[in-house]
Structure formats: structure tokens, C-alpha cells
Design an enzyme around this catalytic site. Structure first.
Site, PDB file in Angstrom:
ATOM      1  N   ALA A 108       0.828  -1.207   0.000  1.00 34.98           N
ATOM      2  CA  ALA A 108       0.000   0.000   0.000  1.00 34.98           C
ATOM      3  C   ALA A 108       0.861   1.255   0.000  1.00 34.98           C
ATOM      4  O   ALA A 108       2.060   1.215   0.316  1.00 34.98           O
ATOM      5  CB  ALA A 108      -0.912  -0.005   1.226  1.00 34.98           C
TER       6      ALA A 108
ATOM      7  N   GLY B 228      -0.408  -5.876  -0.758  1.00 37.81           N
ATOM      8  CA  GLY B 228      -1.325  -5.764  -1.880  1.00 37.81           C
ATOM      9  C   GLY B 228      -0.691  -6.146  -3.195  1.00 37.81           C
ATOM     10  O   GLY B 228      -1.376  -6.632  -4.114  1.00 37.81           O
TER      11      GLY B 228
ATOM     12  N   GLU C 227      -0.961  -9.765  -3.360  1.00 36.41           N
ATOM     13  CA  GLU C 227      -2.374 -10.105  -3.557  1.00 36.41           C
ATOM     14  C   GLU C 227      -2.781  -9.908  -5.017  1.00 36.41           C
ATOM     15  O   GLU C 227      -3.604 -10.661  -5.553  1.00 36.41           O
ATOM     16  CB  GLU C 227      -3.248  -9.284  -2.615  1.00 36.41           C
ATOM     17  CG  GLU C 227      -3.128  -9.747  -1.158  1.00 36.41           C
ATOM     18  CD  GLU C 227      -3.933  -8.915  -0.189  1.00 36.41           C
ATOM     19  OE1 GLU C 227      -4.868  -9.450   0.418  1.00 36.41           O
ATOM     20  OE2 GLU C 227      -3.610  -7.707  -0.052  1.00 36.41           O
TER      21      GLU C 227
END
Length: 696
Positions: free
Chosen positions: A63, A102, A105
Site C-alpha cells: 500500500a 497488496g 495479492e
């Protein structure tokens, strides 16, 4: 202005490149650009497959920390990843650098993954008191099973591309150029392959459930008090009991619950505080001196630990001891660290030999003549340290930095015997020095800017977390420790047992209690300091002699088998000692003190008030530059629970006015010890917080 996401084509392959230096953080602009590019590529009839990669040094590494604490803006990352996974054409994530949080992900939501051998992947959210919130808890275990998924998320440390390949998290390692390898791979693919539909990791339900049970026990014991680990377990249980869409929604609810918690706020604060601690005025004004060879004087516990830390970082080290027998013991102290790693299978004999090739031992100070920095790590006595500095002053090259590893002693007094006072600083390593991350860099008045910058450069080389400290007795950490240690002693003399005090401290989140820590460090160290300070002590201040009585019996803690606790047969965890309780009762009787009960809440309120009040004085005197430096010191050096952010962050959440009221109430019974810091009074009067001082 460069677009953070670009879409291009190579033949029939769409290439989506994320370019948001330095680490391609997933800002709102990146998320929006990625979503738009995926939608456009998926709709293009000429495109047969899609490659997502990162420009510069890394695939997205998580992030955007600039957005922490801000309202979340659309598009949200889970929705972007869901759109990637729902593409009708194969999507390949091409990984290099660190694909974290992220970023990983996104890779898990892509249909296929290729990586360069040096790439590393992971989900480090737990270090911020969070859980993966964009499908990581649902996709990861579907691919690799619960045990490995929990290990990745609980540790929060990246794993290598090779380990990820073996676990099925990466499909192929790239030979040569990553972009070209990814294009070749994408051209081979015919159909999407969605992680949310994977079943290999869910096949053995019994093993999955056993891993969850073990993880839950770990969360409640070794990660006691933390919310995020238990939420991760709950999300993985949802992974095996609910459809993917429901599990993803449950994960998102858990993520927001963690994000809103004081624990996450504390850990995010600790994260930023650590980054800020290395930013000091001297380093902005000067470049560090070269650091190619290190000298260490002393081969005891601290000297050997510092030597190991330096050798591990690649620095050659020359160790000096007073005679050949002492030098042999010093080398043995260094080697036993590596021998333990070999015994555990974590190092080979060849690796040890390579490291020890950088080691040189000598009994002659003259052999330090080419060292760029020398760290004195001898016995904690002023006369001994000054004698070493006198010898070093004669042999070191003119621009060499001379440092003292000391816990309490005035650096100016040590350096006064040299002709190079501007080249001197303090380096307070924490034991064991090769493991503990904190390094207090103590700046005496005469230190040159480039000398201070060199101290911070050494910390970076050694992988330490540096904090700048002024030259005050005990510096930041031990000075404050002395004050809340006195507070604990007062409570012990007034009625609380050391075991009740330690239990309250552990329940608060510390890994061990104060008295257990004293026993581990050695009670004789504090006793020596108290005896040295005897003539300087204010005679009207309260002085508790319980620890002195224990030391007079030769009970110095774990190394002697008893201290505040009993350590039968070399035990590492102590047992309460009835003789200590009797000794405490005898000391109370001498002063006609009637014991009273202390609740765990009162113990911690007093303990923390003493800590924060003295921290205010450390700030007021300029010994610490900012409150967050004190937080870093206590989180990384003294076991303060990271999820609470540090003592100053905790004080802000507790309420400074409330803490000041506590101190004034305690002062009704002991006005000398409980004098409210003028800084605390000023902050309350102005309605400010310690975080306001950090910003200022």
C-alpha cells in the site's frame, strides 16, 4: 507527468506496467490506472493475454503509506483484484524485487505468476496490526494450504521465489529478461486459471484444521494480546467453511475492524517512528566517513556480539584483548554463535569459515592503525574505558571514529583523555548485540557532524534501528528505566510482590517482567551503578534497599541460579522465591511500612506514569529529539508492546490530562519522586499531545 500505469501491446499480448517509484506503491492513482488498463485490455479483441509488471526496482511492494490514516478512495484494491481475476484472457503477473502485501495479492489474483530468481513475496500486514485485506487470506491457502499460508502471514517476512515456486505460489522462474520471459509465457497460455477456484490447498481438511488449531494456540501465547493473528485464523477458517465470495467479505470486515483498532494505530505509529528515527540534523549536514574496517576492543559478551554483527554485515573486524588467553576466549565467544547456527542446521562449516576469514585477533592496539572506526566494549567502568581511549588515541589514524559502547557513562568524561574529542561518539548496543536491533547513538557536545553521520551509517550497515541520544547519564532508555524501576521498587516496598508487578507488566504486553529482566541482565550491573552513584544521591529521595540486600547474598540472577526468582538446575524461566518475599517483609519492617494491596491496573498506571513523566524530562532537556524516538527506543530495546506504539503513543491514547492527574495524586504521598514534568504540564495546558510534538 509520467502516468503511474501504462498499457501497451507486444503483438497480441497486452503489457500493463506500473510505474510509481520508488516501490510502485498501490496509491489511488495506481489502482485506478490498473483497473482501467485491465478493463481496456480485456475488451480488446486483438489481445490474447495480459502481462502485469512493475517498472524500476520492484513489482508493487504494498500500500501507499502516504494514504495511511486517510479515508479510503475508490477503487478499492479487492475490487481491482477481483476484476483482474475475472478477466476472460490469461493474466500473468511478472514479479521482481519484492511483491508484498497488496502487490502479492495482485499476483495471487492473476491467473499465472512468473518471477526472477531474486524476487521475494510476502504478506507483512501483521507488522502493522492488520491482516491481508484484498483476498490474501482466501486465495493464499487455496494454493498452498493452511500451514504455509499461516506461516507467511504470521511471520510477515518475505519468502524467496524458489520457496514460492516449490509451494505452487509461483509457476515459473524467468531465465534472463523478465519482460521477455513473461511475454513468452503469456503466449503459451490458452485459458484463465483462477486462484479462487483452486482446491489443492483445501484438499486435506484434517491437516487444514490442525494447522488452524496450532496457529490459534500460537496467537494466544506467543502473540498474546494481539488482534490481527486471531483474525487471520478466523479468515482462514472462513476459507474452508464458506464460499470464496463470502470469505472475501468476511476478510474485508476483519480488515476494517483491525484498521480501526488502537493496536493498528499503535503499530502504524511504530512503523513511521522507526523510519523517522534515522533522520537526524547531523546526517542532513554531512556525509558519513568511509567504513571499510572495524576495530572492537574487548571480547566479552558485548564485544563478541558487536563483532558478530559486523562480520555478518561483511565488515572485516580486528578484535583487541589484553592477553592471549582473553583473546582466545573472545574468539571462542564469536565462534560459538556460529557453532550454534551450525548445530541447528542454519549454517554450514564453509559459511562459518568464510565469515571468520574477516576476523583478526590481536593483543596490540597498533593493529588498529588502519581501522575506520573502533568500538570500545570493555568493562563498564570509567577508569577502564579512559585507559583504553588513551591507548587508542596514540595509534588510530587521524580521521578514525572512536566509539564507546556504554550503557550509562558520560561520553565526554571518557573522551577527555584524547586529543580527538570531535571524533568520538557513544554507541549503546543492546545485548545480545548481534540480535537486538536497537542502537542508541550518543552524541556528545563536541562530536563533528560527519562523525554522527558515520554512526548512523554503521547502524544501516549492521541492520540496526538507530536512535539519536544526547549525552545524559543512561541516555534515553536506561535513564527512563531507572525512574520506572524506582517506581516498581517503591510499589514492592509498599506491598506489591515482584511477581505481582511482573505479572501485571506481562499482561500489559511485555514479553517478560521487570524483575525477570533484571535477573537476565545480572543484578550486579545495577548494584555497581547504584554504588557508583551513592555519593551523588539526593539524601531526601526515597531509596529502596531490597535489591542491594539480594546482591549482598551473591544472588545476581540467572547466572548464579537465583535473584528475584529461583533458577534450579539452570532453568531459564524463574520460579517465585519465598526467601525473597521474607527479605522484602524484613525491609518493610525496618521502615515500619504496612503492606497494602496493589491491583494490576494500579501497578501499570504508576509504572507507565513514571516512565512517561521521565520521558518528558528527557525531551525537555533535548536528550531525545522527539517523542517518537522514545517510542522506538522502548519498542525495540525494552520490550514495550509494539501494538501499543510505545510509551508516548500510549500516553496520548490514555490521555495526558488523565496521566497528569494520576501523577499529582501520587505526589500527595511522595512529592519528591512524583514531580510532574513541566513539559507534561505545558502540553496539558495547551491541549497538545506528543504526536503534535512529533509533527513539529
Amino acid at each position: 507527468m509520467t502516468q503511474p500505469v501504462t498499457l501497451s501491446t507486444a503483438g497480441s499480448i497486452a503489457v500493463i506496467e506500473i510505474n510509481n517509484p520508488p516501490v510502485n506503491a498501490l496509491s489511488q492513482a495506481v489502482r485506478q490506472g490498473l483497473l482501467d488498463a485491465v478493463v481496456q485490455a480485456d475488451a480488446d479483441a486483438a489481445v490474447t493475454a495480459i502481462v502485469i509488471l512493475g517498472a524500476g526496482r520492484s513489482f508493487p511492494a504494498g500500500a501507499d503509506i502516504k494514504e495511511f490514516g486517510q479515508p479510503m478512495q475508490d477503487p478499492h484494491l479487492p475490487d481491482v483484484i477481483d476484476r483482474i481475476e475475472s478477466c476472460s484472457k490469461p493474466v500473468v503477473a511478472a514479479l521482481h524485487g519484492t511483491a508484498l502485501g497488496g502487490g502479492f495479492e495482485i499476483a495471487l489474483g492473476s491467473h499465472y505468476r512468473i518471477a526472477v530468481p531474486s524476487a521475494r513475496v510476502g504478506l507483512p500486514e501483521i507488522h502493522l496490526g492488520l491482516i491481508p485485506g484484498a483476498g490474501g487470506t482466501q486465495r493464499l491457502p487455496r494454493l498452498c494450504g493452511a500451514a504455509m499460508a499461516l506461516d507467511i502471514m504470521f511471520k510477515g517476512t518475505p519468502i524467496s521465489a524458489q520457496d514460492a515456486l516449490a509451494a505452487g505460489l509461483i509457476d515459473r522462474l524467468a531465465e534472463g529478461d523478465l519482460r521477455q520471459a513473461a511475454l513468452i509465457y503469456a503466449a503459451e497460455l490458452q485459458t484463465p486459471r483462477r486462484s479462487r477456484e483452486a482446491t489443492s490447498g483445501l484438499a486435506d481438511k484434517a491437516a487444514f484444521e490442525a494447522a488452524l488449531t496450532d496457529a490459534e494456540e500460537t496467537a494466544r501465547s506467543r502473540m498474546r494480546g494481539q488482534m490481527a493473528p486471531l483474525k487471520i485464523v478466523q479468515c482462514l477458517r472462513a476459507c474452508i467453511t464458506q464460499p470464496f465470495a463470502d470469505g472475501r467479505l468476511f476478510e474485508r470486515d476483519c480488515f476494517f475492524e483491525c484498521l480501526a483498532s488502537e493496536q493498528s494505530k499503535g503499530m502504524i505509529h511504530a512503523f513511521f517512528a522507526q523510519r523517522a528515527s534515522a533522520k537526524v540534523p547531523e546526517a542532513s549536514r554531512a556525509e558519513p566517513r568511509p567504513l571499510n574496517r572495524l576495530g572492537v576492543v574487548g571480547g566479552g559478551t558485548m564485544g563478541a556480539g558487536i563483532t558478530v554483527a559486523a562480520l555478518n554485515s561483511g565488515l572485516p573486524v580486528t578484535m583487541i584483548e589484553r592477553d592471549h588467553d582473553s583473546l582466545a576466549r573472545g574468539r571462542a565467544n564469536v565462534e560459538q554463535v556460529y557453532d550454534r547456527l551450525i548445530a541447528k542446521g542454519r549454517m554450514s562449516e564453509a559459511q562459518k569459515s568464510d565469515i571468520m576469514a574477516r576476523y583478526q585477533g590481536s593483543t596490540q592496539f597498533a593493529d588498529l592503525s588502519e581501522a575506520d572506526m573502533v568500538i570500545e566494549a570493555v568493562f563498564e567502568r570509567l577508569d577502564v574505558k579512559r585507559a583504553v581511549f588513551e591507548q587508542l588515541d596514540k595509534v588510530l589514524k587521524p580521521d578514525a571514529v572512536l566509539a564507546s559502547n556504554t550503557s550509562y557513562i558520560d561520553i565526554d568524561e571518557i573522551s577527555s583523555v584524547t586529543n580527538r574529542r570531535k571524533h568520538v561518539l557513544g554507541l549503546h548496543f543492546f545485548s545480545p548485540a548481534n540480535i537486538m536491533k536497537l542502537l542508541e547513538i550518543v552524541v556528545p557536545q563536541s562530536a563533528a557532524d560527519d562523525v554522527v553521520a558515520t554512526g548512523f551509517a554503521l547502524a544501516k550497515i549492521l541492520g540496526k534501528i538507530p536512535v539519536r541520544a544526547g549525552n545524559s547519564p543512561g541516555f534515553i532508555g536506561n535513564r527512563i528505566l531507572g525512574k520506572y524501576g524506582d517506581c516498581a521498587a517503591h510499589m514492592m516496598e509498599d506491598g506489591a510482590t515482584p511477581y505481582e508487578i511482573d505479572a501485571a507488566i506481562v499482561e500489559f504486553g511485555y514479553p517478560m517482567g521487570l524483575h525477570a529482566m533484571y535477573d537476565l541482565a545480572g543484578l550486579d550491573i545495577g548494584w555497581d551503578n547504584r554504588k557508583a552513584a551513592q555519593g551523588k544521591r539526593n539524601p531526601v529521595e526515597r531509596y529502596v534497599e531490597i535489591a542491594d540486600r539480594i546482591c549482598e547474598r551473591g544472588w545476581f540472577g540467572q547466572k548464579t541460579g537465583r535473584g528475584f526468582y529461583l533458577y534450579p538446575d539452570g532453568a531459564r524461566i524463574g520460579a517465585p522465591d519465598p526467601e525473597i518475599l521474607a527479605l522484602i517483609e524484613a525491609e518493610r519492617a525496618k521502615k515500619s511500612i504496612t503492606a497494602r494491596r496493589f491491583t494490576a491496573e494500579e501497578i501499570m498506571a504508576r509504572y507507565l506514569a513514571a516512565m512517561v513523566n521521565e520521558a518528558c524530562e528527557v525531551l525537555r532537556e533535548g536528550v531525545a529529539l522527539k517523542p517518537s524516538d522514545i517510542d522506538v527506543t522502548f519498542v525495540h530495546g525494552y520490550g514495550f508492546p509494539r501494538y501499543r506504539g510505545g510509551p508516548m503513543k500510549f500516553a496520548d491514547s490514555y490521555g495526558l490530562a488523565r496521566m497528569l492527574d494520576d501523577i499529582r495524586r501520587y505526589g500527595q504521598h511522595d512529592p519528591i519522586f512524583w514531580q510532574a514534568s513541566p513539559l507534561l504540564v505545558e502540553l496539558v495546558a495547551s491541549g497538545q499531545t506528543f504526536n503534535d510534538l512529533n509533527k513539529g
